[in-house]
Design a protein around this motif. Structure first.
Motif, short mmCIF file in Angstrom:
data_model
loop_
_atom_site.label_atom_id
_atom_site.label_comp_id
_atom_site.label_asym_id
_atom_site.label_seq_id
_atom_site.Cartn_x
_atom_site.Cartn_y
_atom_site.Cartn_z
N ALA A 1 6.16 85.75 31.88
CA ALA A 1 6.49 84.78 32.93
C ALA A 1 7.12 85.49 34.13
O ALA A 1 6.81 85.16 35.29
CB ALA A 1 7.44 83.73 32.38
N ALA A 2 8.00 86.45 33.87
CA ALA A 2 8.63 87.19 34.97
C ALA A 2 7.61 88.00 35.75
O ALA A 2 7.65 88.06 36.99
CB ALA A 2 9.72 88.10 34.42
N LEU A 3 6.67 88.63 35.02
CA LEU A 3 5.65 89.43 35.68
C LEU A 3 4.74 88.54 36.53
O LEU A 3 4.39 88.88 37.67
CB LEU A 3 4.83 90.17 34.62
CG LEU A 3 4.21 91.51 35.01
CD1 LEU A 3 5.24 92.48 35.55
CD2 LEU A 3 3.47 92.11 33.82
N ASP A 4 4.39 87.37 35.99
CA ASP A 4 3.57 86.43 36.75
C ASP A 4 4.30 85.97 38.01
O ASP A 4 3.72 85.93 39.10
CB ASP A 4 3.24 85.21 35.89
CG ASP A 4 2.22 85.49 34.81
OD1 ASP A 4 1.54 86.53 34.88
OD2 ASP A 4 2.09 84.66 33.89
N ALA B 1 12.17 91.31 31.01
CA ALA B 1 12.00 90.29 32.04
C ALA B 1 13.03 90.48 33.16
O ALA B 1 12.71 90.37 34.36
CB ALA B 1 12.13 88.89 31.43
N ALA B 2 14.27 90.77 32.78
CA ALA B 2 15.31 91.01 33.77
C ALA B 2 15.03 92.28 34.56
O ALA B 2 15.32 92.36 35.77
CB ALA B 2 16.68 91.11 33.08
N VAL B 3 14.44 93.27 33.91
CA VAL B 3 14.09 94.52 34.60
C VAL B 3 13.02 94.25 35.66
O VAL B 3 13.09 94.79 36.77
CB VAL B 3 13.62 95.59 33.60
CG1 VAL B 3 13.11 96.83 34.35
CG2 VAL B 3 14.75 95.98 32.66
N VAL B 4 12.04 93.43 35.33
CA VAL B 4 11.01 93.07 36.31
C VAL B 4 11.66 92.47 37.55
O VAL B 4 11.34 92.85 38.70
CB VAL B 4 10.00 92.08 35.71
CG1 VAL B 4 9.08 91.51 36.80
CG2 VAL B 4 9.16 92.75 34.63
N ASP B 5 12.59 91.54 37.35
CA ASP B 5 13.27 90.92 38.48
C ASP B 5 14.09 91.95 39.26
O ASP B 5 14.14 91.91 40.50
CB ASP B 5 14.19 89.81 37.98
CG ASP B 5 13.44 88.63 37.36
OD1 ASP B 5 12.24 88.48 37.67
OD2 ASP B 5 14.05 87.89 36.58
N LEU C 1 9.43 97.69 43.63
CA LEU C 1 9.42 99.07 43.11
C LEU C 1 8.67 99.17 41.78
O LEU C 1 8.39 100.27 41.32
CB LEU C 1 10.84 99.59 42.94
CG LEU C 1 11.60 99.87 44.24
CD1 LEU C 1 13.05 100.22 43.94
CD2 LEU C 1 10.93 100.99 45.03
N LEU C 2 8.33 98.04 41.17
CA LEU C 2 7.55 98.04 39.94
C LEU C 2 6.09 98.31 40.29
O LEU C 2 5.42 97.49 40.91
CB LEU C 2 7.68 96.71 39.21
CG LEU C 2 6.85 96.56 37.93
CD1 LEU C 2 7.25 97.60 36.91
CD2 LEU C 2 6.99 95.15 37.36
#
Length: 262
Positions: free
Chosen positions: A220-223, A180-184, A189-190
């Motif tokens: 939740a982070a991806l959304d 989740a932190a990586v998504v943020d 760039l994702l």
């Protein structure tokens, strides 16, 4: 807002020796949005004959080809890929990207498994980005390779304009990261995701989602990120080791991830 789509990867069913038709039909039965094709050699997996067969299967099942991954394992690139036979790699990238354009895909995943930790891969990645000719290149990081962590992938993106990142949740867990932190951290760039579970250090485990970690915060982070690409289940390790069949692994993972979506 949820805009990304859940997809399967054909390699999850390779150990079970399922046909392309069976793989696509399984995705249809599970309500998945597409199939990601695994490629070792574009002259084989993306040959015109197979591409024509896949087009017929897509029409028959209603399941599109949603992504393409060029995998570069050490056993096929003994001298390295990004750090070795770059001319051969550039041809592979160009060939895969050409098929992506035909399919209407704007992202090509690349996994540099043959390139060891410490290898200098920036210049080769720049050549690959040029060879992709408008198709975005999504670099998959994994512990034990030249691109072992999210931070290393981000550094390469800074060095190579146009490069993006493929986040594999199993690789992130294995590296001790919070997906989740990586998504943020990745932000725009994702470009693509692979979904699987793993313990710390278990970068080849590829367990079904939810076996060890709850995916609620990741989903939740991806959304929240506005990510609008695809997220494919990557469960090959668990299937090939006999922990579970491909069909079982994908269903279990789908059920866990969907239960965490808003």
């Amino acid at each position: 807002m949820t805009t990304w789509q859940l997809t399967d990867a054909d390699w999850n069913s390779w150990p079970d020796e399922r046909s392309d038709l069976q793989i696509f039909q399984q995705a249809a039965d599970l309500g998945l949005a597409g199939i990601e094709l695994g490629v070792y050699d574009a002259a084989i997996e993306l040959a015109p004959e197979r591409s024509a067969e896949l087009a017929d299967i897509v029409e028959q099942t209603g399941v599109p080809i949603a992504a393409v991954l060029l995998s570069l394992p050490a056993e096929r690139w003994r001298q390295g890929a990004l750090s070795g036979d770059v001319d051969r790699l550039v041809w592979q990238v160009s060939s895969c990207a050409a098929v992506c354009r035909v399919l209407g895909l704007d992202v090509l995943g690349i996994w540099p498994g043959a390139d060891p930790e410490g290898a200098d891969v920036a210049d080769a990645l720049a050549r690959c980005v040029d060879a992709a000719d408008g198709v975005r290149l999504a670099l998959e990081y994994k512990p034990g390779t030249a691109v072992a962590t999210a931070e290393q992938a981000l550094k390469l993106c800074e060095q190579v304009p146009g490069l993006g990142v493929l986040l594999d949740t199993g690789h992130a867990f294995a590296a001790g990261e919070d997906p989740a932190a990586v998504v943020d951290r990745l932000g725009d760039l994702l470009l693509h995701c692979h979904l699987g579970d793993a313990p710390l250090g278990g970068d080849d485990d590829d367990l079904p989602c939810g076996r060890l970690h709850d995916f609620h915060s990741f989903v939740a982070a991806l959304d929240a990120s506005g990510f609008s690409g695809t997220a494919s289940f990557d469960l090959y390790g668990a299937v090939s080791s006999g922990v579970v069949t491909g069909a079982q692994a994908v269903r279990e993972s789908r059920d866990h991830v969907l239960s965490r979506r808003s």
